[in-house]
Scaffold this motif. Sequence first.
Motif, short mmCIF file in Angstrom:
data_model
loop_
_atom_site.label_atom_id
_atom_site.label_comp_id
_atom_site.label_asym_id
_atom_site.label_seq_id
_atom_site.Cartn_x
_atom_site.Cartn_y
_atom_site.Cartn_z
N ILE A 124 0.84 -1.21 0.00
CA ILE A 124 0.00 0.00 0.00
C ILE A 124 0.87 1.26 0.00
CG2 ILE A 124 -1.68 1.33 1.38
CD1 ILE A 124 -2.76 -1.39 2.36
N LYS A 125 0.48 2.23 -0.81
CA LYS A 125 1.17 3.52 -0.85
C LYS A 125 0.21 4.60 -0.35
CE LYS A 125 4.39 2.48 -4.60
NZ LYS A 125 4.85 2.86 -5.97
N ASP A 126 0.70 5.47 0.49
CA ASP A 126 -0.13 6.56 1.04
C ASP A 126 -0.13 7.72 0.04
OD1 ASP A 126 -1.41 8.47 2.54
OD2 ASP A 126 -0.44 7.89 4.41
N PRO A 127 -1.32 8.12 -0.46
CA PRO A 127 -1.37 9.24 -1.41
C PRO A 127 -1.07 10.59 -0.76
CG PRO A 127 -3.58 8.51 -0.87
CD PRO A 127 -2.64 7.54 -0.22
N LEU A 128 -1.07 10.64 0.58
CA LEU A 128 -0.77 11.88 1.30
C LEU A 128 0.67 11.86 1.80
CD1 LEU A 128 -4.01 12.23 3.49
CD2 LEU A 128 -3.51 13.40 1.35
N ASN A 129 1.41 12.94 1.52
CA ASN A 129 2.78 13.01 2.04
C ASN A 129 2.78 13.60 3.45
OD1 ASN A 129 2.65 15.85 1.85
ND2 ASN A 129 3.37 15.79 -0.27
N LYS A 130 3.97 13.72 4.05
CA LYS A 130 4.07 14.18 5.44
C LYS A 130 3.50 15.58 5.63
CE LYS A 130 8.08 11.35 6.67
NZ LYS A 130 9.52 11.36 7.08
N THR A 131 3.70 16.46 4.65
CA THR A 131 3.19 17.84 4.74
C THR A 131 1.66 17.84 4.75
OG1 THR A 131 5.13 18.61 3.53
CG2 THR A 131 3.27 20.15 3.71
N HIS A 132 1.05 17.04 3.83
CA HIS A 132 -0.41 16.94 3.78
C HIS A 132 -0.95 16.44 5.12
CE1 HIS A 132 0.14 16.06 -0.78
NE2 HIS A 132 0.13 17.36 -0.55
N LEU A 133 -0.31 15.38 5.63
CA LEU A 133 -0.79 14.78 6.88
C LEU A 133 -0.73 15.77 8.04
CD1 LEU A 133 0.94 11.27 6.57
CD2 LEU A 133 -1.51 11.73 6.40
N LYS A 134 0.36 16.53 8.08
CA LYS A 134 0.52 17.52 9.15
C LYS A 134 -0.54 18.61 9.04
CE LYS A 134 3.91 20.60 11.30
NZ LYS A 134 5.28 21.20 11.20
N ASN A 135 -0.75 19.13 7.81
CA ASN A 135 -1.73 20.20 7.60
C ASN A 135 -3.15 19.74 7.89
OD1 ASN A 135 0.32 21.93 6.86
ND2 ASN A 135 0.07 21.56 4.66
N LEU A 136 -3.43 18.47 7.57
CA LEU A 136 -4.79 17.93 7.76
C LEU A 136 -5.01 17.36 9.16
CD1 LEU A 136 -5.08 16.10 4.32
CD2 LEU A 136 -6.48 18.05 5.04
N GLY A 137 -3.91 17.19 9.90
CA GLY A 137 -4.04 16.62 11.24
C GLY A 137 -4.43 15.15 11.23
N LEU A 138 -3.88 14.41 10.24
CA LEU A 138 -4.22 12.99 10.08
C LEU A 138 -2.98 12.13 10.27
CD1 LEU A 138 -6.39 13.26 6.83
CD2 LEU A 138 -7.25 13.02 9.16
N GLN A 139 -3.20 10.87 10.60
CA GLN A 139 -2.07 9.95 10.73
C GLN A 139 -1.88 9.18 9.42
OE1 GLN A 139 -3.04 7.44 14.10
NE2 GLN A 139 -3.80 5.82 12.75
N PRO A 140 -0.70 8.60 9.19
CA PRO A 140 -0.43 7.89 7.94
C PRO A 140 -1.42 6.74 7.68
CG PRO A 140 1.60 8.28 9.14
CD PRO A 140 0.49 8.66 10.07
N LEU A 141 -1.51 6.35 6.41
CA LEU A 141 -2.50 5.35 6.00
C LEU A 141 -2.17 3.94 6.51
CD1 LEU A 141 -5.00 4.64 4.32
CD2 LEU A 141 -3.51 4.42 2.31
N ILE A 142 -0.92 3.53 6.38
CA ILE A 142 -0.58 2.14 6.71
C ILE A 142 -0.83 1.83 8.20
CG2 ILE A 142 1.31 0.45 6.82
CD1 ILE A 142 2.36 1.76 4.20
N PRO A 143 -0.35 2.66 9.14
CA PRO A 143 -0.68 2.39 10.55
C PRO A 143 -2.19 2.44 10.82
CG PRO A 143 1.07 4.03 10.37
CD PRO A 143 0.54 3.82 9.00
N SER A 144 -2.90 3.28 10.07
CA SER A 144 -4.36 3.39 10.26
C SER A 144 -5.06 2.10 9.86
CB SER A 144 -4.91 4.56 9.44
OG SER A 144 -4.38 5.78 9.89
N ILE A 145 -4.64 1.52 8.75
CA ILE A 145 -5.25 0.27 8.29
C ILE A 145 -4.97 -0.86 9.29
CG2 ILE A 145 -5.21 -1.53 6.50
CD1 ILE A 145 -4.63 0.73 4.48
N LYS A 146 -3.71 -0.92 9.77
CA LYS A 146 -3.35 -1.95 10.76
C LYS A 146 -4.16 -1.74 12.05
CE LYS A 146 0.67 -4.26 12.75
NZ LYS A 146 0.07 -4.55 14.06
#
Length: 618
Positions: A124-146
């Motif tokens: 799986i590849k996360d379509p959001l990079n670190k900057t997007h995640l920080k600005n949106l206040g979201l955590q990365p995709l892979i840990p979220s799925i797990k």
Amino acid sequence: MKEKETVTLSGQIVAIKNIYTRTGKRIQEAILSDGEDSILLIWFNQTYLIKSLPAGTFLSISGRVGEWNRKKALISPQYEKLFDKKETIHTGKLISIYPETAGLSSKWLRHKISLVLPTTLTEIKDPLNKTHLKNLGLQPLIPSIKEIHQPKSIQSAEQARIRLAFDELLDIQLKTLKRKNTWKENSVSKILVINKPSVEKFINSLPFTLTKSQDRSVKEILKDMSENVPMNRLLEGDVGSGKTIVAAIAALVCFENGYQTAIMAPTQILAEQHYHTIRDVFKKYKVRVELITSGVKKSEMGKADIIIGTHALIHKKAKLNDVGLVIIDEQHRFGVEQRTHLIQKSGKKSIAPHVLTMTATPIPRTIALTVYGDLDLSTLDELPKGRLPITTKIVRKNKKQVAYKWINEQIIEKKIQAFVICPLIEESQKETMKQVKAATAEFENLKKIFPKLKLELLHGKLKSKEKTMAIQNFKNGKTNILVSTPVVEVGIDVKNAAIMIIETPERFGLAQLHQLRGRIGRGEKKSYCLLFPENLSQKSVRRLYALKNNESGHKLAELDLKMRGPGEIYGKRQSGFVDLKIATWNDTALIKKAREFAKKVLDNPTKYPGYRVKTLIN
């Protein structure tokens, strides 16, 4: 251990046996011990456990502490076998619960997912990079799925849900905004000129004054119809708020430009209602209005200025060569393909007619912005002057006979009529024979209760002529009480109908109840809506009192969204409403965040390569 406490225990099965009772029940009784203490385990009708969990098996057990033969026991507990140093999957921790069906349990899914998850996550590849995640206040995709499948804590599971909910909402927003952008690339099929003096003359000739919201909506629609880009607008308003006359004004403009208007309704009853209303509105004009239903033969179809019909407009070879305006009523009852088919039939590839869709279903703002984000929105938020408020009463079981006596007196003394809406037995867009049988039984029961009154039965399984006859008899005052199923009530407009009984209202959503109630209170006589609940929970009481104390469809829709969720408001099988998997329509902040991000993705696709493919879908 206290009774009713949920516990997880580890130990060894020291004894297990089947017990057969005189009544034919098969009980599996086992004793689990950790070497110091022991507890009884009880299962029912699972005789295979004797072989799969023989004495000596080490288990992890989760369940609620109960009592069996005056001893503490775990009744039907979850279990899994313990092996050397292997982490448990089903017990002793937070576990994920999945939608289940026959032969496919959460336990089975949990086990299979635990096997494939480690290898799948690496792909799986996360379509959001670190900057997007920080600005949106979201955590990365892979840990979220797990985490969503194997949660460590309630807090971490909620963070995972938020991330995956954002992705789900973003996908919807991207498709919706992409449809909006694609629509703007169309050219209008017919160039329309708005003759304002003629429109004003028509409006002034009406036997009533337009409300402020009707006037505002007319201006918004006519402005759209004067553009070179085809209109794509949703007109939303309560039952009786005057959507049809707004649509008629748009059809007048089309007629004066020499073009046709096609109006599609979800049911024959509603199509016929529109036909009679539109024909009456234009009786002083030389407007040819034609009704096309499944029963109309091709040879009977003439060239009309306004063509009204059901799905037959798509499937029949109606003459739609000069259509300048398409009006789709109760649009959420049609699938996307059906709506698209009618629009394409009325235009060509990148050339489309003006499209006005209408709905009487109050839509919470969060849903409207997401599901109908590709449409411009006009709202009718007030009822025409002179409409008397409807009094809504909740009638308990022990007061039903008193209510029936009162209804009988009202009908005889005040010469009014009544609807009786039979219970919604199962949630379905199509009427089932089960509902028809319930309506028929209620009809026979009410004939005994009202022996001096004329009753008639209406449901979707009647033949077309029988339906028309039942409605006409009610409209003409030949019938005192019309007993109907909830599926067919839309479109019946009888000014003398001043009483409505709704059986088992707790089974309906507030928006549905509000729509049903809107069928009365259209005349000069005081109207009453009587709710006959069968079983009232605390939640049901709150909802029914909300209906009793509110006349605004929008307020009720927002309340119902908080109390029950959209699936139960609108019916899960209705085509126009998205069935969310992990997000909820109450995630207002997340919906707004997803919409703003979707606009950025579509405005600058090169900056968001992870979403480049998704923007091309639908």
